[in-house]
Design a protein around this motif. Sequence first.
Motif, mmCIF file in Angstrom:
data_model
loop_
_atom_site.group_PDB
_atom_site.id
_atom_site.type_symbol
_atom_site.label_atom_id
_atom_site.label_comp_id
_atom_site.label_asym_id
_atom_site.label_seq_id
_atom_site.Cartn_x
_atom_site.Cartn_y
_atom_site.Cartn_z
ATOM 1 N N LEU A 54 0.831 -1.206 0.000
ATOM 2 C CA LEU A 54 0.000 0.000 0.000
ATOM 3 C C LEU A 54 0.864 1.254 0.000
ATOM 4 C CD1 LEU A 54 -2.923 0.880 -0.007
ATOM 5 C CD2 LEU A 54 -2.918 0.825 2.480
ATOM 6 N N LEU A 55 1.971 1.228 0.723
ATOM 7 C CA LEU A 55 2.886 2.372 0.707
ATOM 8 C C LEU A 55 3.517 2.561 -0.672
ATOM 9 C CD1 LEU A 55 4.716 2.050 4.152
ATOM 10 C CD2 LEU A 55 3.004 3.742 3.475
ATOM 11 N N TRP A 474 -3.554 15.083 -1.034
ATOM 12 C CA TRP A 474 -3.168 14.929 0.365
ATOM 13 C C TRP A 474 -4.170 14.064 1.125
ATOM 14 C CZ3 TRP A 474 1.293 15.513 2.511
ATOM 15 C CH2 TRP A 474 2.225 16.413 1.986
ATOM 16 N N LEU A 475 -5.450 14.236 0.842
ATOM 17 C CA LEU A 475 -6.461 13.414 1.527
ATOM 18 C C LEU A 475 -6.307 11.938 1.172
ATOM 19 C CD1 LEU A 475 -9.660 15.669 1.210
ATOM 20 C CD2 LEU A 475 -8.293 15.209 3.259
ATOM 21 N N ALA A 476 -6.150 11.665 -0.134
ATOM 22 C CA ALA A 476 -5.981 10.274 -0.548
ATOM 23 C C ALA A 476 -4.687 9.701 0.018
ATOM 24 C CB ALA A 476 -5.983 10.182 -2.069
ATOM 25 N N SER A 477 -3.617 10.489 -0.033
ATOM 26 C CA SER A 477 -2.343 10.011 0.492
ATOM 27 C C SER A 477 -2.419 9.774 1.995
ATOM 28 C CB SER A 477 -1.230 11.021 0.175
ATOM 29 O OG SER A 477 -1.119 11.213 -1.213
ATOM 30 N N GLY A 478 -3.090 10.691 2.693
ATOM 31 C CA GLY A 478 -3.202 10.536 4.149
ATOM 32 C C GLY A 478 -3.992 9.297 4.535
ATOM 33 N N ALA A 479 -5.123 9.055 3.852
ATOM 34 C CA ALA A 479 -5.932 7.876 4.159
ATOM 35 C C ALA A 479 -5.152 6.592 3.890
ATOM 36 C CB ALA A 479 -7.221 7.902 3.338
ATOM 37 N N ALA A 481 -1.915 6.248 3.806
ATOM 38 C CA ALA A 481 -0.807 6.137 4.751
ATOM 39 C C ALA A 481 -1.280 5.629 6.107
ATOM 40 C CB ALA A 481 -0.114 7.494 4.896
ATOM 41 N N VAL A 482 -2.451 6.075 6.545
ATOM 42 C CA VAL A 482 -2.987 5.614 7.837
ATOM 43 C C VAL A 482 -3.266 4.116 7.796
ATOM 44 C CG1 VAL A 482 -4.993 5.739 9.366
ATOM 45 C CG2 VAL A 482 -3.914 7.841 8.547
ATOM 46 N N LEU A 486 -1.353 1.232 9.934
ATOM 47 C CA LEU A 486 -2.049 0.287 10.817
ATOM 48 C C LEU A 486 -1.697 -1.157 10.475
ATOM 49 C CD1 LEU A 486 -5.597 1.936 11.011
ATOM 50 C CD2 LEU A 486 -3.895 1.804 12.841
ATOM 51 N N LEU A 487 -1.623 -1.452 9.175
ATOM 52 C CA LEU A 487 -1.270 -2.812 8.764
ATOM 53 C C LEU A 487 0.155 -3.159 9.180
ATOM 54 C CD1 LEU A 487 -2.828 -2.964 5.181
ATOM 55 C CD2 LEU A 487 -3.623 -4.147 7.228
ATOM 56 N N LEU A 488 1.074 -2.244 8.972
ATOM 57 C CA LEU A 488 2.459 -2.502 9.344
ATOM 58 C C LEU A 488 2.603 -2.703 10.845
ATOM 59 C CD1 LEU A 488 4.279 0.078 7.031
ATOM 60 C CD2 LEU A 488 4.442 -2.411 6.890
ATOM 61 N N VAL A 489 1.942 -1.865 11.615
ATOM 62 C CA VAL A 489 2.037 -1.972 13.073
ATOM 63 C C VAL A 489 1.409 -3.275 13.561
ATOM 64 C CG1 VAL A 489 1.236 -0.978 15.246
ATOM 65 C CG2 VAL A 489 2.189 0.503 13.474
#
Length: 752
Positions: A54-55, A474-479, A481-482, A486-489
């Motif tokens: 996803l990143l 920025w909105l699409a990138s921010g969503a 990235a979140v 969460l998946l990585l963590v």
Amino acid sequence: MTADARPSVRWVGWAVDLALWILVATTTLLYSRAFDDNILAKAGVVAVGGGVLLLLGLAYLALQGRLAWLRLPVYPGAVAFALVGAVGALRAPSPGVVWESLLGYTALFGLFVITAHRCRRARSALSLVWALVAVQVVVGAVGVLQYMGLDPLASPAAAMRLPVSTLGNPNFAAYYQELMLPVGLALVLSLWRRLPRWGRGLLAASLTLGTLHLILAQSRAGWVSTGLAVVLLLALTTSRRAWLRHLGPAVLALLLLVPVAQLLLETVPTGSQQSLYSSVESTARRTWDRALTAFDAGDFSRNMRVLLWAGAADMVLDHPWIGVGLGRFRTSLPTYLDHAAWGDLAASRGETTPQARHAHNEYLEFPAEVGLLGMAALVWAVAAVLRLGIRALGGGAATRLTSGRRPVRALTAGVVCAWIAALTQAWSGFNLHNPVAALHLAVLTGLMVGLNSRPGRVRSAVAAVVLSRPLPRWLASGAAAVVAGLLLVAGARLLVAENASAEAAQRVTARQADQAMLALNRAIQWRGHEFSYYRSLGSLALTRGQDAIAMGCLQRSLELHPNDAGVLRLMGGMFLRAGVDAVAPLAQAVSLEPRHPKGYALLAQAYRRAGAYQLAIATLQQGLNLLPARADLLMAMALAYRDAGDVPQCLAFLEKAAAADPQDGKVAGNLGAVYLEMGRPAQAETELRRALELAPQNRLEWQANLSWALRLQGRMEEARAAAVDAVVYNTEGLAPPGAPDALADSGLVETP
């Protein structure tokens, strides 16, 4: 993802392809003896891989600023499923498990979308296909070697000739091969003549080893699912005229080759004065016998599933709309399972009561976890996927995988048939909850959708999304990235916690309790919603006399899993030591595991402490009705009769216990104490000396009673020596202990 001439965009696209190959290979081939069936470790890899991909997709979007978004009917069902799962997390007593499971399904859906976009490029699609085939060769080869008794992974499976490969379980091998074999066969039917020699060799090896692996796995449902998928695939990709034209020659060739193959196989030795032919014949006979057990009313697997299905159905009726929460089937099932029948079924195979984790029926487990609303959303998404594939088959395929249109059509048919196999297996398994099978379904589905969504195929299915303005980007990138974060963590925490738990198990085996407790504390810090970590830590603390730590851990474990019979017995034992009423938790433990002897012994002890001797006797009689030859229950019954004042009955049950297990030191010691009380010191001496050899941990009780038995026989010097050993001798003479205070009880602490 659309092509772009800029090198940076191309590099990111290649990185997505590489990350996808690595994820497929790592999830499938990851193996460790430390992980339980490798399920959680593989799920952690899927979550981490989903976050990484996803990143990378986010980087692609940031560089290019536009995306060819596929307009698919899958999205409404997927979003509805996620919403139901989120509501379930808000209602669940242990929301961490639900959120972790929901993120796992989010990762799978993200992999499907990324694969679908990436596989609109024929080169990416073809490279992914070969990566899948290469991994299948490794999996099949390892499984076949394990069945032959070789040990490529240093796993215990080879010693038992279990072809688990890197998948952790023979059933998981069937979950995997039933997906890959239809796809591999589709490639053979469509690409064989166009492939180079290395490609034909790799594909032939994957099909041969995969088929052998599936047969050796002895999964009846896997055979049926794969057979159905293969027949359907041949019907979709081969004309009726071709069937009739090739059927006769194929049968004739098979009949002619059978004796030739037999002669060749008989010339190949396999050791132990056996030939390869005899080994093949033995495997075929075993496979046939296994297939016939499907019609056996006494078959363990069949009856086990019936009990699980009944419990799952009751769970659905009790939580019809939202369910109990994703990932909470295991901790909720004990409330609905018929424990008496479950224990009887385990006893029929001479096993202790097994812990059920899944319903072995996805059409019941998913409604139990997400309710009928969540199940409807899931059916919507799966039906949309199958509809896309069927439409592509019905309309032909104008796109090319290498050249011509047949490969795409055949591969589409292979993926559709893989889904049919998975949905068939889902009636008697939990393949959709298995990370390897679920990952391959997501990737294969994305491959199918991507190939059939290329330019010139279904233009209406693609919408160009352009993010030229800063705010939408920025909105699409921010969503994104979140979600990626969460998946990585979540994946990283799961992997670190499971690694710490595995280290704790190794430390326990090495008798390094302090290090084991430190490792379990680390596991809890990383993944505090897992009840088993608290249970293990509480057990260790209990053995080390750290009762306060043990009580806190066990209470937290019960909050996360209120129906854990083992934890209830541990807490009941602690209550008994502390002089607290322990009847409630121990009675619950007995109801959950009615064939566990320790539960009856501890519950009877709790009744005796409360002066309810008849209830103690009735409890033990219930246990003896199920387990008549258990020496520990017979001894517990003797102690109950002793407390009730019925010494003859106490003696009778102790003698039965001694006959049932002559090597039980506690039985011998208690029998000696009762002989002493009844004025039979010679017999008491014999049993007490046996007890000193067999159960030295109760030396104080045995020596004290032995000193008194020797004194009654007039052997004062020996009596004094025994008394000194028992630390009950003083300047005024012997202090007789008295039989009631010198009996060793049936046990206060559940064995960790």
